[in-house]
Design a protein around this motif. Structure first.
Motif, mmCIF file in Angstrom:
data_model
loop_
_atom_site.group_PDB
_atom_site.id
_atom_site.type_symbol
_atom_site.label_atom_id
_atom_site.label_comp_id
_atom_site.label_asym_id
_atom_site.label_seq_id
_atom_site.Cartn_x
_atom_site.Cartn_y
_atom_site.Cartn_z
ATOM 1 N N LEU A 57 0.387 -1.217 0.484
ATOM 2 C CA LEU A 57 -0.311 0.311 -0.410
ATOM 3 C C LEU A 57 0.677 1.496 -0.283
ATOM 4 N N LYS A 58 1.827 1.187 0.450
ATOM 5 C CA LYS A 58 2.868 2.227 0.215
ATOM 6 C C LYS A 58 3.767 2.358 -1.068
ATOM 7 N N GLY A 59 3.077 1.943 -1.875
ATOM 8 C CA GLY A 59 3.769 1.740 -3.164
ATOM 9 C C GLY A 59 5.052 1.128 -3.798
ATOM 10 N N LEU A 60 4.913 -0.399 -2.532
ATOM 11 C CA LEU A 60 6.264 -1.440 -3.371
ATOM 12 C C LEU A 60 5.982 -1.395 -4.889
ATOM 13 N N LYS A 61 7.148 -1.226 -5.591
ATOM 14 C CA LYS A 61 6.641 -1.833 -7.496
ATOM 15 C C LYS A 61 7.242 -3.158 -7.765
ATOM 16 N N THR A 62 7.849 -4.130 -7.042
ATOM 17 C CA THR A 62 8.105 -5.029 -7.262
ATOM 18 C C THR A 62 7.433 -6.003 -6.160
ATOM 19 N N MET A 63 6.705 -7.125 -6.764
ATOM 20 C CA MET A 63 6.150 -7.978 -5.895
ATOM 21 C C MET A 63 6.577 -9.776 -6.304
ATOM 22 N N PRO A 64 7.760 -10.184 -5.502
ATOM 23 C CA PRO A 64 9.112 -11.664 -5.434
ATOM 24 C C PRO A 64 7.667 -12.489 -4.936
ATOM 25 N N VAL A 65 6.752 -12.162 -4.547
ATOM 26 C CA VAL A 65 6.776 -13.829 -4.028
ATOM 27 C C VAL A 65 5.541 -13.785 -6.020
ATOM 28 N N SER A 66 5.020 -15.130 -6.534
ATOM 29 C CA SER A 66 4.453 -15.373 -7.425
ATOM 30 C C SER A 66 3.362 -17.170 -6.845
ATOM 31 N N ARG A 67 2.893 -17.510 -8.155
ATOM 32 C CA ARG A 67 2.091 -18.604 -6.987
ATOM 33 C C ARG A 67 3.323 -19.852 -7.466
ATOM 34 N N ASN A 68 4.530 -19.807 -7.713
ATOM 35 C CA ASN A 68 5.472 -20.739 -7.576
ATOM 36 C C ASN A 68 6.758 -20.390 -6.702
ATOM 37 N N SER A 69 6.568 -19.680 -6.263
ATOM 38 C CA SER A 69 7.556 -19.586 -4.945
ATOM 39 C C SER A 69 7.965 -19.984 -3.813
ATOM 40 N N ASN A 70 8.498 -20.519 -4.139
ATOM 41 C CA ASN A 70 9.443 -21.781 -2.550
ATOM 42 C C ASN A 70 10.092 -20.612 -1.408
ATOM 43 N N ILE A 71 9.487 -19.817 -0.379
ATOM 44 C CA ILE A 71 9.554 -19.574 0.484
ATOM 45 C C ILE A 71 10.205 -19.624 1.166
ATOM 46 N N LEU A 72 11.724 -18.524 2.099
ATOM 47 C CA LEU A 72 11.853 -19.452 3.412
ATOM 48 C C LEU A 72 11.869 -17.969 4.287
#
Length: 216
Positions: A57-72
Motif C-alpha cells: 500500500l505504500k508503493g512497493l513496485k515489485t512483488m517477489p512472491v508468485s504462484r510457484n515461489s518457495n519461501i524461507l
C-alpha cells in the motif's frame, strides 16, 4: 459499483483495501474480513497487522512472491502474513521459522489446513539447526525483532543461496537511542556491500519506525 483489480499476481485491491484469494474457503486466520466477488472468496489483508501489506500500500513496485515461489520466512509469528503468502504461492512451499513456542502453537493451527506451509520451531540466528528441514528456496522473507536483524538476514541469504530477499527493518529493535533514519541508512549501506537493494519502502503510518528493503 466497486471493481476488484489485480495489483500483483495473487494480490487484489478494491476500494483501497488489499485482498488475497482464500486458499481455504470459509476459514479465517486472524478474524479478517471475507468477501465474495465473481465466485471467488477473498480475505482482506490488513496493513496494520502485516508489514507486507503495508509495503504494498505504500508503493512497493515489485512483488517477489508468485504462484510457484518457495519461501524461507523468518519470524513467522502467529501466521498472519504467512497465511496471505500461502494464498499467493499456492504451488510453492513456505518454510515458516518461529522461535516462540506460544506463537508456534497458533502457526501450527494455520498450517493444519494450508499444506504449502511447513512450520519450523527454531532460532533464525542459527540456520544450521534448521537447514536440513528447508528445501530449495528462491526468496527469503525476514520480520524479526532481534537486534542483529541485518546479520541474521545476510547469514541466511548466504546459507541457503537465496537470490531475492525482503528484510523488514525494525529500527527500535536495533538501537532505541539512534534516529530510525540513520539506522535505515546504515542497514542499507551494509546490505549493499553484498547485495543489490532494489527498493526501500517506509511502512509508516502502518508500522512506525519500520522499513521494507528488497534485495535481488
Amino acid at each position: 459499483m466497486s471493481i476488484m483489480k489485480e495489483k500483483f499476481p495473487g494480490v487484489y485491491q478494491m476500494d483501497g483495501r488489499l485482498y488475497t484469494p482464500n486458499l481455504v474457503p470459509g476459514e479465517k486466520v486472524y478474524n479478517e474480513h471475507i468477501i465474495h466477488y465473481e465466485g471467488v472468496e477473498y480475505r482482506s489483508w490488513n496493513p496494520y497487522k502485516s508489514k507486507m501489506a503495508a509495503a504494498i500500500l505504500k508503493g512497493l513496485k515489485t512483488m517477489p512472491v508468485s504462484r510457484n515461489s518457495n519461501i524461507l520466512y523468518l519470524g513467522a509469528a502467529n501466521g498472519t502474513t504467512v497465511s496471505h503468502l500461502s494464498d499467493i504461492a499456492v504451488d510453492g512451499t513456505i518454510y515458516a521459522v518461529e522461535m516462540s513456542v506460544r506463537a508456534m502453537g497458533d502457526l501450527v493451527n494455520v498450517c493444519s489446513t494450508r499444506g504449502n506451509i511447513i512450520p519450523i520451531l527454531a532460532d533464525a540466528e542459527k540456520p544450521d539447526t534448521y537447514g536440513m528441514m528447508v528445501g530449495s528456496v528462491d526468496l527469503l522473507y525476514q520480520d524479526i525483532s532481534q537486534r542483529d536483524q541485518m546479520g541474521i538476514f545476510m547469514k541466511n541469504m548466504e546459507k541457503f543461496g537465496v537470490g531475492q530477499g525482503i528484510l523488514m527493518v525494525k529500527a527500535r529493535s536495533i538501537d532505541v537511542s539512534m534516529p530510525p533514519g540513520k539506522i535505515f541508512h546504515r542497514v542499507r549501506k551494509e546490505l549493499e556491500r553484498k547485495f543489490r537493494v532494489t527498493e526501500a519502502v517506509s511502512l509508516s503510518p502502518y508500522s512506525r519506525d519500520h522499513m521494507a528493503l528488497v534485495v535481488g
